[in-house]
Write a protein that holds these residues in place. Structure first.
Motif, PDB file in Angstrom:
ATOM      1  N   ASP A 149      36.507  36.556  36.982  1.00  0.00           N
ATOM      2  CA  ASP A 149      37.506  36.341  35.690  1.00  0.00           C
ATOM      3  C   ASP A 149      38.621  35.655  36.214  1.00  0.00           C
ATOM      4  OD1 ASP A 149      38.201  38.361  37.257  1.00  0.00           O
ATOM      5  OD2 ASP A 149      38.873  39.781  35.649  1.00  0.00           O
ATOM      6  N   ARG A 150      38.696  35.071  37.574  1.00  0.00           N
ATOM      7  CA  ARG A 150      39.964  34.591  38.125  1.00  0.00           C
ATOM      8  C   ARG A 150      39.828  32.972  38.514  1.00  0.00           C
ATOM      9  NH1 ARG A 150      42.952  39.263  41.961  1.00  0.00           N
ATOM     10  NH2 ARG A 150      42.457  41.054  40.355  1.00  0.00           N
ATOM     11  N   CYS A 151      38.979  32.339  37.886  1.00  0.00           N
ATOM     12  CA  CYS A 151      38.546  31.082  38.289  1.00  0.00           C
ATOM     13  C   CYS A 151      39.016  30.106  37.483  1.00  0.00           C
ATOM     14  CB  CYS A 151      37.014  30.954  38.398  1.00  0.00           C
ATOM     15  SG  CYS A 151      36.542  31.993  39.834  1.00  0.00           S
ATOM     16  N   ASP A 152      39.523  30.355  36.210  1.00  0.00           N
ATOM     17  CA  ASP A 152      39.738  29.172  35.312  1.00  0.00           C
ATOM     18  C   ASP A 152      40.684  28.306  35.613  1.00  0.00           C
ATOM     19  OD1 ASP A 152      37.872  30.500  33.578  1.00  0.00           O
ATOM     20  OD2 ASP A 152      39.210  31.261  32.107  1.00  0.00           O
ATOM     21  N   HIS A 153      41.910  28.748  36.188  1.00  0.00           N
ATOM     22  CA  HIS A 153      42.972  27.674  36.590  1.00  0.00           C
ATOM     23  C   HIS A 153      42.534  26.737  37.626  1.00  0.00           C
ATOM     24  CE1 HIS A 153      46.741  26.307  37.248  1.00  0.00           C
ATOM     25  NE2 HIS A 153      46.806  26.871  38.790  1.00  0.00           N
TER      26      HIS A 153
END
Ligand code: ARG
Ligand code: ZN
Length: 871
Positions: A221-225
């Motif tokens: 959940d920390r990949c979008d950026h």
């Protein structure tokens, strides 16, 4: 045991194709290397042996065209293998073994969080197998990976996956082919249990590229950026530089244990997890910006580095300087108001200028090295980028852009030199750039002096510029360099004055080219009489300028200059002057400080200034930059004077700062635009300055900000504000923060940094406690850097404690780390090398610690740094 640029010889053999079979396991991995080699027509000696480097690799078997080499033809030495008596062409097959689990150096094939991964630049490939591991040996790779299916469900290598399948005994395999020629330093593989986040990008010619980001499942959940940044970078490279991606897939893997920021392996970037993972709760705005910039940097390497690579490691800046330049352009495009340029200059001054003035100074293109890992420096990267920017300034944006096109086209698939790069720029511009090349070969920061004289309104102006570069190790005598000096004259309202140079057009800004020791430039028919001169606009050259400007002139620039850098620089010059006066005359220059306070007050009342620019201007230079103003200085005193100046300047301004704050009450809004980030930056800066100025209301506000924070930016803003206070508030917040993030290594690093970097009493006890913290590991470079870095960089009181305790502690840690990870140890030793800049009493103790280390058996990396520091 140094390597010299002048000894360069083309390789004796070219490798026509390469196949690597990996039988992967953490304890021992067996590699079968098959290569077709052919004598290089460009080789100097017609019958030279084939050199294959190997470092810590076991040789299992070796055949040439299917047979064991005859007695005496295969020689094994400290560097690897030498194969004599080869015919014109031959097929070699080498079986070798390496031990990933024991590899704590993190170069070659190693284990991290139970996964296997590689780092090959610059000389890590030789730790995987025997190979002519040098950047001018380019070939195509076919890689077969075989491993346990449960432990390593994901098997990745460069290029395209052409085959995969199941095998007996719970094993599986994948075959990868990279159609592009590449040197071994761009090889990569990953085997692990990783979650994949996917996206796609359609290139300018309409091809769809699969984007794949691999992380441990709990980080999914920390990949979008990172993915969004990658797409922005891909688009930017097309639009700004005409560069398109070339493979069908672009993969990024986040790794916890990583020596550097990231690595641009062809089609398979490996990243320090710190530069991938981000969520508003765990990453600050600065982290978001850094991630975007590193993602872009590695992506841009696909052209500046991979398609066109370096002939040898002396040419490192060919790819790094150019790629930093390219990523800076990208970030500028995503940022507001020229602040990116200011941030880059601040970093250059705080880190590269000291490097260039110290014992480790070296040219952007060094001419010898003992350990190449020690040359991934600010000089090669950041000063290297400045050289590219100066070239663009000198030949003009359009010509420069055309030159880049020619460069990529002409050298595609080749390994070339910085001379080749400059030659293209000379060719497209029709200019002789030979004098410019001194920037590449000469170390040290040039000092420029500027003097002006005017002859009334409507009259003439004369600018005289002189330059001088101080000696650096091995370079006593320096020649003048070509310095593009961008200038403008400002009138009483801050508008630009027009004029012309003899025979030239009427202009309101000029790029003066200083190429000799001293030169005078004349201006005629000035439209008004100048109130101020705006020098070195946009920081047009990496020099130290002395323009002898008066306080009123600087205040005028600070109030009006339309060049963000020059405006900031006016404030910086005033701050520096105030500090210098305090140190040299042992007393504050009260008139000067009152004038600065007055100018800052005006700035705080200015409704038109952009928040991010205001936040940046209000900040005093860091101690390490200020130290460069002096021959030798007591760093503890310097830090105290700096902090005291900050306090005195901002004490009378607390009301003015408080009045701005309500306008910034809505900043914690989850928006990630440059504007939103700039407003948060200002809010946090004002809070920190008010705390520093002893504003009684500020501490409870910091507590409240921390409690209410919905983002890491605001939480860290509050923590940073109170981190130098010997106050209960500090302990309460830090304890809460530790509890909240104790199982989150990247956020825990921020806690380590706050504790280690604080000058609050008890620094050594805190240091001990951090090293005992369950989240700390000596084998993880991020953890080690998070503790030791801020301790040496920001905690002058303890690092420079006058009994030498700080130096001995750090020396001991460097020694301990060196046994596991020489590359990171050599980097962390660098603050100790600055002993000559520190007052004699302390400087001698720093030197003593270096000498103690020099007497031990240390790595080549560390020895190189220590020896240069003591020379
Ligand atoms: N080429 C990488 C980058 O600039 C850095 C790799 C440095 N590696 C090293 N072991 N020194 O992004
Ligand atoms: Zn790079």
């Amino acid at each position: 045991l140094a390597v010299y640029l002048n000894d360069y010889q083309p390789p004796a053999f070219v490798v026509e194709s390469l196949e690597l079979d990996f039988d992967l396991a953490a304890a021992a991995t067996e590699v079968t290397t098959r290569m077709a080699v052919r004598r290089n027509p460009e080789a100097v000696e017609p019958d030279a042996p084939l050199r294959m480097y190997g470092d810590g690799v076991e040789l299992v078997s070796f055949t040439v065209d299917g047979a064991k080499p005859a007695e005496g033809l295969l020689e094994q030495d400290a560097e690897g293998l030498l194969l004599h008596g080869l015919p014109e062409a031959a097929r070699l097959e080498i079986v070798s073994r390496c031990h990933p689990e024991q590899n704590t150096q993190l170069e070659g094939l190693y284990a991290s969080s139970g996964n296997l991964c590689t780092q090959c630049e610059p000389e890590g490939f030789r730790r995987i197998t025997f190979f002519p591991d040098r950047p001018d040996v380019l070939t195509t790779y076919r890689v077969r990976l075989e491993a346990d299916r449960v432990q390593y469900p994901v098997l990745l290598a460069n290029g395209n996956r052409v085959e995969a399948g199941e095998l007996d005994g719970g094993r599986h395999y994948a075959v990868w082919e990279d159609p592009f020629l590449k040197p071994s330093y761009l090889f990569a593989l990953v085997a692990g249990d990783l979650a994949c986040q996917r996206d796609t990008f359609t290139t300018m010619s309409g091809r769809e590229v699969q984007l794949e980001l691999y992380v441990e499942a709990h980080n999914a959940d920390r990949c979008d950026h990172a993915l969004a940044s990658l797409k922005r970078a891909m688009r930017f490279d097309e639009e700004a530089f005409g560069r398109e991606y070339d493979l069908d897939v672009y993969m990024i893997v986040a790794v916890d244990d990583f020596n550097m920021g990231a690595m641009e392996n062809k089609g398979l970037n490996l990243f320090n997890a710190k530069y991938v993972l981000a969520s508003p709760d765990t990453a600050t705005d600065d982290d978001f910006v850094a991630i975007e910039s590193v993602i872009a940097h590695e992506y841009f390497h696909n052209w500046s580095g991979n398609r066109v690579t370096c002939r040898d490691w002396f040419q490192l800046s060919l790819k790094e300087g150019l790629t930093v330049f390219r990523d800076q352009e990208f970030t500028t495009d995503c940022t507001l108001f020229g602040v990116k340029r200011i941030d880059d200059v601040a970093m250059l001054r705080a880190f590269q200028f000291p490097e260039d003035a110290g014992p480790l100074a070296h040219p952007v293109r060094p001419d010898h090295y003992a350990e190449i890992n020690n040359f991934y420096t600010l000089t090669v990267y950041e000063k290297g980028a400045e050289l590219i920017r100066m070239l663009r300034t000198l030949i003009g944006r359009e010509t420069f852009r055309r030159g880049l096109d020619v460069y990529f086209e002409r050298f595609d698939g080749q390994a070339v030199t910085t001379d080749d790069f400059v030659a293209v720029m000379a060719e497209v511009s029709g200019r002789n750039l030979t004098p410019f090349k001194r920037w590449y070969t000469q170390a040290g920061t040039p000092r420029v002096t500027a003097a002006t004289s005017f002859d009334g309104p409507g009259g003439q102006a004369r600018i005289t510029l002189t330059q001088e570069t101080p000696p650096t190790p091995g370079q006593e005598h320096k020649e003048p360099v070509v310095i593009p000096m961008r200038v403008a004259f400002l009138d009483a309202e801050g508008r630009r004055i027009t004029a012309h140079q003899k025979g030239g057009e009427v202009q309101d800004e000029w790029v003066l080219e200083l190429s000799e020791g001293e030169q005078t430039f004349r201006f005629e028919e000035l439209s008004d009489s100048p109130t101020a001169i705006s020098w070195l606009r946009g920081f047009s050259a990496p020099v130290i300028l002395n323009a002898n400007q008066g306080v009123d002139e600087l205040a005028h620039l600070l109030a009006y200059d339309d060049d963000a850098f020059a405006r900031w620089e006016a404030a910086q010059t005033l701050f520096r002057r105030a500090i210098r006066s305090r140190i040299e005359h042992d007393a504050a220059d009260t008139a000067l400080e009152a004038a600065i306070e007055h100018a800052l007050a005006a700035l705080l009342r200015d409704d038109a200034i952009e928040p991010v620019l205001l936040a940046t201007i209000l900040q005093l230079p860091p101690t390490r930059e200020l130290a460069e103003l002096f021959e030798r200085v007591d760093p503890v005193r310097l830090r105290n004077e700096r902090d005291d100046l900050e306090k005195r300047l901002y004490m009378p301004l607390t009301d003015a700062m408080q009045q701005i704050q309500p306008k910034l009450d809505d900043v914690d809004n989850g928006a990630f635009t440059a504007e939103a980030m700039g407003r948060r930056q200002l809010r946090n800066r004002l809070l920190a300055l008010r705390v520093a100025a002893r504003d009684q209301a500020a501490v409870p506000e910091a507590l409240a900000q921390y409690q209410k924070a919905r983002s890491q930016t605001m939480r860290m803003g509050a923590l940073n504000a109170v981190n130098e206070l010997d106050h209960e508030a500090r302990q309460v917040l830090l304890a809460d923060f530790e509890k909240r993030y104790r199982d989150d290594p990247l956020v825990l690093d921020k806690y380590f940094g706050l504790q280690a970097g604080s000058q609050v009493a008890g620094g050594f006890e805190r240091l001990d406690a951090l090293l005992e913290h369950p989240g700390f590991r000596w084998t993880n470079p991020n953890r080690v850097r998070a503790v030791l870095g801020p301790f040496m960089a920001r905690n002058e009181r303890h690092f420079h404690q006058d009994d030498g305790e700080g130096y001995r502690r750090m020396g001991g840690f460097v020694e301990k780390l060196d046994a596991m990870n020489p590359q990171t140890a050599a980097r962390l030793a660098q603050p100790l090398t600055r002993w000559r800049k520190v007052d004699t009493g302390r400087g001698e103790q720093m030197r003593a610690e270096l000498e103690r280390l020099a007497a031990l058996e240390v790595s080549r990396d560390l020895r190189d740094v220590i020896e240069r520091a003591l020379a």
